[in-house]
Motif scaffolding. Structure first.
Motif, PDB file in Angstrom:
ATOM      1  N   TRP A 122     -30.823 -27.214 -14.890  1.00  0.00           N
ATOM      2  CA  TRP A 122     -31.164 -26.899 -13.514  1.00  0.00           C
ATOM      3  C   TRP A 122     -30.486 -27.878 -12.557  1.00  0.00           C
ATOM      4  O   TRP A 122     -30.254 -29.036 -12.904  1.00  0.00           O
ATOM      5  N   ARG A 123     -30.198 -27.407 -11.365  1.00  0.00           N
ATOM      6  CA  ARG A 123     -29.729 -28.289 -10.292  1.00  0.00           C
ATOM      7  C   ARG A 123     -30.746 -28.212  -9.159  1.00  0.00           C
ATOM      8  O   ARG A 123     -30.955 -27.164  -8.559  1.00  0.00           O
ATOM      9  N   ARG A 124     -31.385 -29.331  -8.870  1.00  0.00           N
ATOM     10  CA  ARG A 124     -32.418 -29.359  -7.839  1.00  0.00           C
ATOM     11  C   ARG A 124     -31.831 -29.843  -6.522  1.00  0.00           C
ATOM     12  O   ARG A 124     -31.080 -30.811  -6.478  1.00  0.00           O
ATOM     13  N   LEU A 463     -40.574 -28.933 -16.390  1.00  0.00           N
ATOM     14  CA  LEU A 463     -39.500 -29.162 -15.429  1.00  0.00           C
ATOM     15  C   LEU A 463     -39.762 -30.415 -14.606  1.00  0.00           C
ATOM     16  O   LEU A 463     -38.827 -31.083 -14.164  1.00  0.00           O
ATOM     17  N   GLU A 464     -41.031 -30.715 -14.385  1.00  0.00           N
ATOM     18  CA  GLU A 464     -41.383 -31.841 -13.515  1.00  0.00           C
ATOM     19  C   GLU A 464     -42.780 -32.322 -13.869  1.00  0.00           C
ATOM     20  O   GLU A 464     -43.656 -31.529 -14.229  1.00  0.00           O
ATOM     21  N   ASP A 485     -33.454 -18.097 -10.218  1.00  0.00           N
ATOM     22  CA  ASP A 485     -33.650 -19.414  -9.642  1.00  0.00           C
ATOM     23  C   ASP A 485     -35.093 -19.548  -9.148  1.00  0.00           C
ATOM     24  O   ASP A 485     -35.856 -18.576  -9.112  1.00  0.00           O
ATOM     25  N   ASP A 506     -38.379 -27.314  -2.578  1.00  0.00           N
ATOM     26  CA  ASP A 506     -37.440 -27.716  -3.630  1.00  0.00           C
ATOM     27  C   ASP A 506     -36.787 -26.451  -4.168  1.00  0.00           C
ATOM     28  O   ASP A 506     -37.487 -25.500  -4.528  1.00  0.00           O
ATOM     29  N   TRP A 508     -34.577 -24.960  -7.177  1.00  0.00           N
ATOM     30  CA  TRP A 508     -34.131 -25.204  -8.541  1.00  0.00           C
ATOM     31  C   TRP A 508     -33.129 -24.110  -8.913  1.00  0.00           C
ATOM     32  O   TRP A 508     -33.510 -22.974  -9.194  1.00  0.00           O
ATOM     33  N   ASN A 510     -30.737 -22.262 -11.286  1.00  0.00           N
ATOM     34  CA  ASN A 510     -30.567 -22.037 -12.716  1.00  0.00           C
ATOM     35  C   ASN A 510     -29.079 -22.031 -13.037  1.00  0.00           C
ATOM     36  O   ASN A 510     -28.313 -21.234 -12.487  1.00  0.00           O
TER      37      ASN A 510
END
Length: 516
Positions: A122-124, A463-464, A485, A506, A508, A510
Motif C-alpha cells: 500500500w501507499r499511504r 494495516l495499522e 483502494d 488517509d 491507502w 492499493n
C-alpha cells in the motif's frame, strides 16, 4: 426573682430539653430505620422484578455485560429513557442487584494478539484541506463520480467544521475543497435528483454534534449547477438527528423518493420515507410517510429483498434496540417490517451495516460492525465484525468474524484480485480509552483487512495499529487501475489539543496491479 420562680423556670427548661431529646431521638430512629429499609431494598430486590423492568423496551442485559463499576451510571441513564417501567422500584436497589452479580472487570484478552501483517503493498497519503489539520471529525467519506468521467472523486463530511468537502484523489497533487456548508453531515449519497444530467449529493444532517432531542436535523440537497459548483437546498427540515438518507424510486413513477433514517436520541427518531410529489418539470417536493417510530437508525441500504420487483430497504437500529430490520415494499408506500437480526443485549454498540453477497452464493448477506464506545463504559470484548449469512429466504445465521475494539465501519470488496470479496474495517474510540489501553499493554488494530481464503473463511491482516481514530471508511478504484483502494476518515474530539497533526482523510492506494 424568687426561689420558687427560678425553680419553675428551671423545670420549664428541663422539660423543653427532654422534649427536644425525644424529638431528636425519634428523627434519628426514623432515619436509621429508613437507611436500614433502603439497605434491605438494595440487597433483597426480587430477581423477577429487576428482569421485568429491565426488559420492557429491550432485551435484558446480563450483569456480566459491564464491569461492576459501570452499573451505577448505566442504571441511572436507563431510568431517564422513555418507557422505563421501574419508577416504583428503588434505583439504588436495581443498581445493587447488578453490582452484586457483575464481574469486577471484563476479560480484555484479545482474540487476535498476533494478527498478520498485510500481504498487499500500500501507499499511504493524505490530502491537504481547506482548513488545515489537527482536529477534523470526519463522519462520512465516499468515492463518488460527480463529474461523469468514471473517475471517482472523494466526498468528505466533516462535522467539526460543518463542511462537505470534495477532492480529486486521482490527481498527483490535490486538495479537499469546500463543496458546501452543512452543520453536521452524517452521510452523503450521489443522485441526479432533478434529472438534469448533473450528479447531485444528498446529505443527512444530524443538526447537532452531541446527542440531543431537537428539530435541527434535516435532509440537504447539494444541487450541481455546473462543473463542481453546488447549490445547497434544504429539502426537509425540522427533524431529529438524521443519520442516513438514500434515494430510490419506491413507487416506480420515474422520480426519486427518499428513505430517511432519523437517529434522534431518546424521545425523537424514526424511520420514514419521503414521497416525491412534484409534477414533471417541477423541483422535487416531498410528502412524508412514517414507518417506524423507534429511534436509533444509523444506516439504510436499498435492495429488492424478496425479488418481487419492488425496491425494499434495510435499516440498522442502534440505541437499546440493536437490531436489523427489513421494510418490505407492499406498494402505495405501505411497508411490512421484518426483524432480520437482534443482538444479544442492548449494549451491543451497533455502528455500521452493508448489504453484500459476501460468500458468492447469489443472495444478499449483511456485514455488521458493533463497536460504539460512546453508549457505555470502556473497552468491551464483544465488539467486532459480524457476518449475517442468508441461509434461507430472509433468514440469517450470524458468524463472528473477528474481535475488534471500537469496530466502527466495515466494507467488502476484492482487495487482492482473486475473485472473492475481502473486508476492510476500522476502529474508533475516545482518545483517553486508547491511551489507557496502550499503557496497559493492549494493541489496538485500528485498520485491518480480512482476506477471504474460502467461502466465508477469513484471515485477518493488520494495516495499522494503535491509531483508533477512524469513524468511517470507503472502498473504490478511484484511479481506475483495476484494484480497490481505501479512504479512511479521521476524527478527533479534543479540538486544539492534538499533539501531532491529524489529517481529515488517509488515502491507502492499493499497489497490487502496479507490482504485477
Amino acid at each position: 426573682m424568687s426561689e420558687r420562680r427560678r425553680l419553675h423556670h428551671r423545670h420549664i427548661f428541663v422539660g423543653i430539653g427532654l422534649l427536644l431529646c425525644v424529638v431528636m431521638a425519634g428523627v434519628l430512629f426514623t432515619t436509621i430505620g429508613a437507611l436500614r429499609s433502603r439497605e434491605t431494598a438494595r440487597t433483597h430486590v426480587d430477581d423477577t422484578v429487576v428482569r421485568s423492568i429491565c426488559s420492557g423496551c429491550h432485551l435484558f442485559p446480563e450483569p456480566e455485560t459491564f464491569p461492576r463499576s459501570a452499573w451505577w451510571k448505566t442504571i441511572h441513564n436507563m431510568v431517564k429513557m422513555p418507557g422505563y417501567a421501574g419508577g416504583h422500584i428503588s434505583t439504588d436497589a436495581v443498581v445493587a442487584w447488578f453490582e452484586e452479580r457483575a464481574p469486577e472487570s471484563l476479560d480484555l484478552t484479545q482474540s487476535l494478539p498476533n494478527i498478520d501483517s498485510s500481504s498487499i503493498k500500500w501507499r499511504r497519503s493524505v490530502p491537504d484541506t481547506a482548513y488545515g489539520g489537527n482536529f477534523p471529525f470526519v463522519s462520512n467519506v465516499q468515492f463518488l463520480d460527480l463529474i461523469g468521467d468514471a473517475r471517482q472523486e472523494l466526498v468528505v463530511g466533516d462535522m467539526a467544521h460543518g463542511m462537505v468537502l470534495l477532492g480529486k484523489p486521482y490527481e498527483s497533487s490535490y486538495r479537499l475543497e469546500r463543496l458546501a456548508m452543512v452543520a453536521n453531515p452524517a452521510h452523503a449519497t450521489r443522485v441526479d435528483l432533478d434529472r438534469d444530467g448533473l450528479q447531485d449529493v444528498i446529505v443527512g444532517n444530524l443538526g447537532s454534534f452531541n446527542p440531543l432531542d431537537h428539530e435541527m436535523g434535516s435532509v440537504e440537497w447539494l444541487r450541481q449547477i455546473g462543473p463542481k459548483k453546488f447549490e445547497p437546498v434544504s429539502l426537509f427540515d425540522g427533524l431529529g438527528r438524521v443519520a442516513d438518507v438514500r434515494p430510490v424510486d419506491l413507487d416506480a413513477d420515474g422520480d426519486w423518493d427518499l428513505v430517511v433514517g432519523e437517529f434522534g436520541w431518546r424521545e425523537s427518531g424514526r424511520v420514514f420515507v419521503l414521497e416525491n410529489v412534484a409534477h414533471a418539470g417541477e423541483q422535487p417536493q416531498f410528502a412524508p410517510h412514517d414507518l417506524d417510530a423507534r429511534h436509533g437508525a444509523i444506516h439504510v441500504e436499498i435492495a429488492d429483498l424478496n425479488h418481487d420487483g419492488l425496491p425494499d430497504f434495510v435499516t440498522n437500529l442502534a440505541q437499546e434496540h440493536e437490531m436489523v430490520v427489513a421494510y418490505l415494499n407492499q406498494g402505495g408506500f405501505v411497508f411490512e417490517a421484518k426483524q432480520l437480526y437482534r443482538a444479544p443485549h442492548p449494549a451491543w454498540g451497533s455502528s455500521g451495516m452493508q448489504l453484500v453477497d459476501l460468500d458468492g452464493d447469489d443472495d444478499l448477506d449483511i456485514l455488521l460492525t458493533n463497536g460504539d464506545m460512546f453508549d457505555g463504559p470502556g473497552l468491551r470484548p464483544y465488539h467486532g465484525i459480524e457476518w449475517l449469512e442468508q441461509t434461507g429466504s430472509l433468514e440469517f445465521t450470524p458468524h463472528r468474524l473477528v474481535q475488534m475494539y471500537g469496530a466502527h465501519r466495515a466494507a467488502a470488496a476484492d482487495l487482492d484480485g482473486d475473485g472473492d470479496l475481502d473486508i476492510v474495517a476500522c476502529s474508533f474510540m475516545p482518545e483517553e480509552i486508547s491511551i489507557e489501553g496502550q499503557q496497559n499493554g493492549l494493541i489496538f488494530n485500528s485498520l485491518i483487512w480480512l482476506e477471504q481464503t474460502g467461502a466465508g473463511e477469513f484471515v485477518p491482516h493488520s494495516l495499522e495499529q494503535n491509531r483508533p481514530q477512524h469513524a468511517t471508511l470507503a472502498l473504490g478504484d478511484y484511479d481506475l487501475d483495476g484494484d480497490t483502494d481505501i479512504a479512511v476518515g479521521n476524527a478527533f474530539f479534543r479540538a486544539g489539543e492534538a499533539t501531532e497533526r491529524l489529517d481529515a482523510v488517509d488515502l491507502w492506494e492499493n499497489l497490487s496491479v502496479d507490482l504485477e
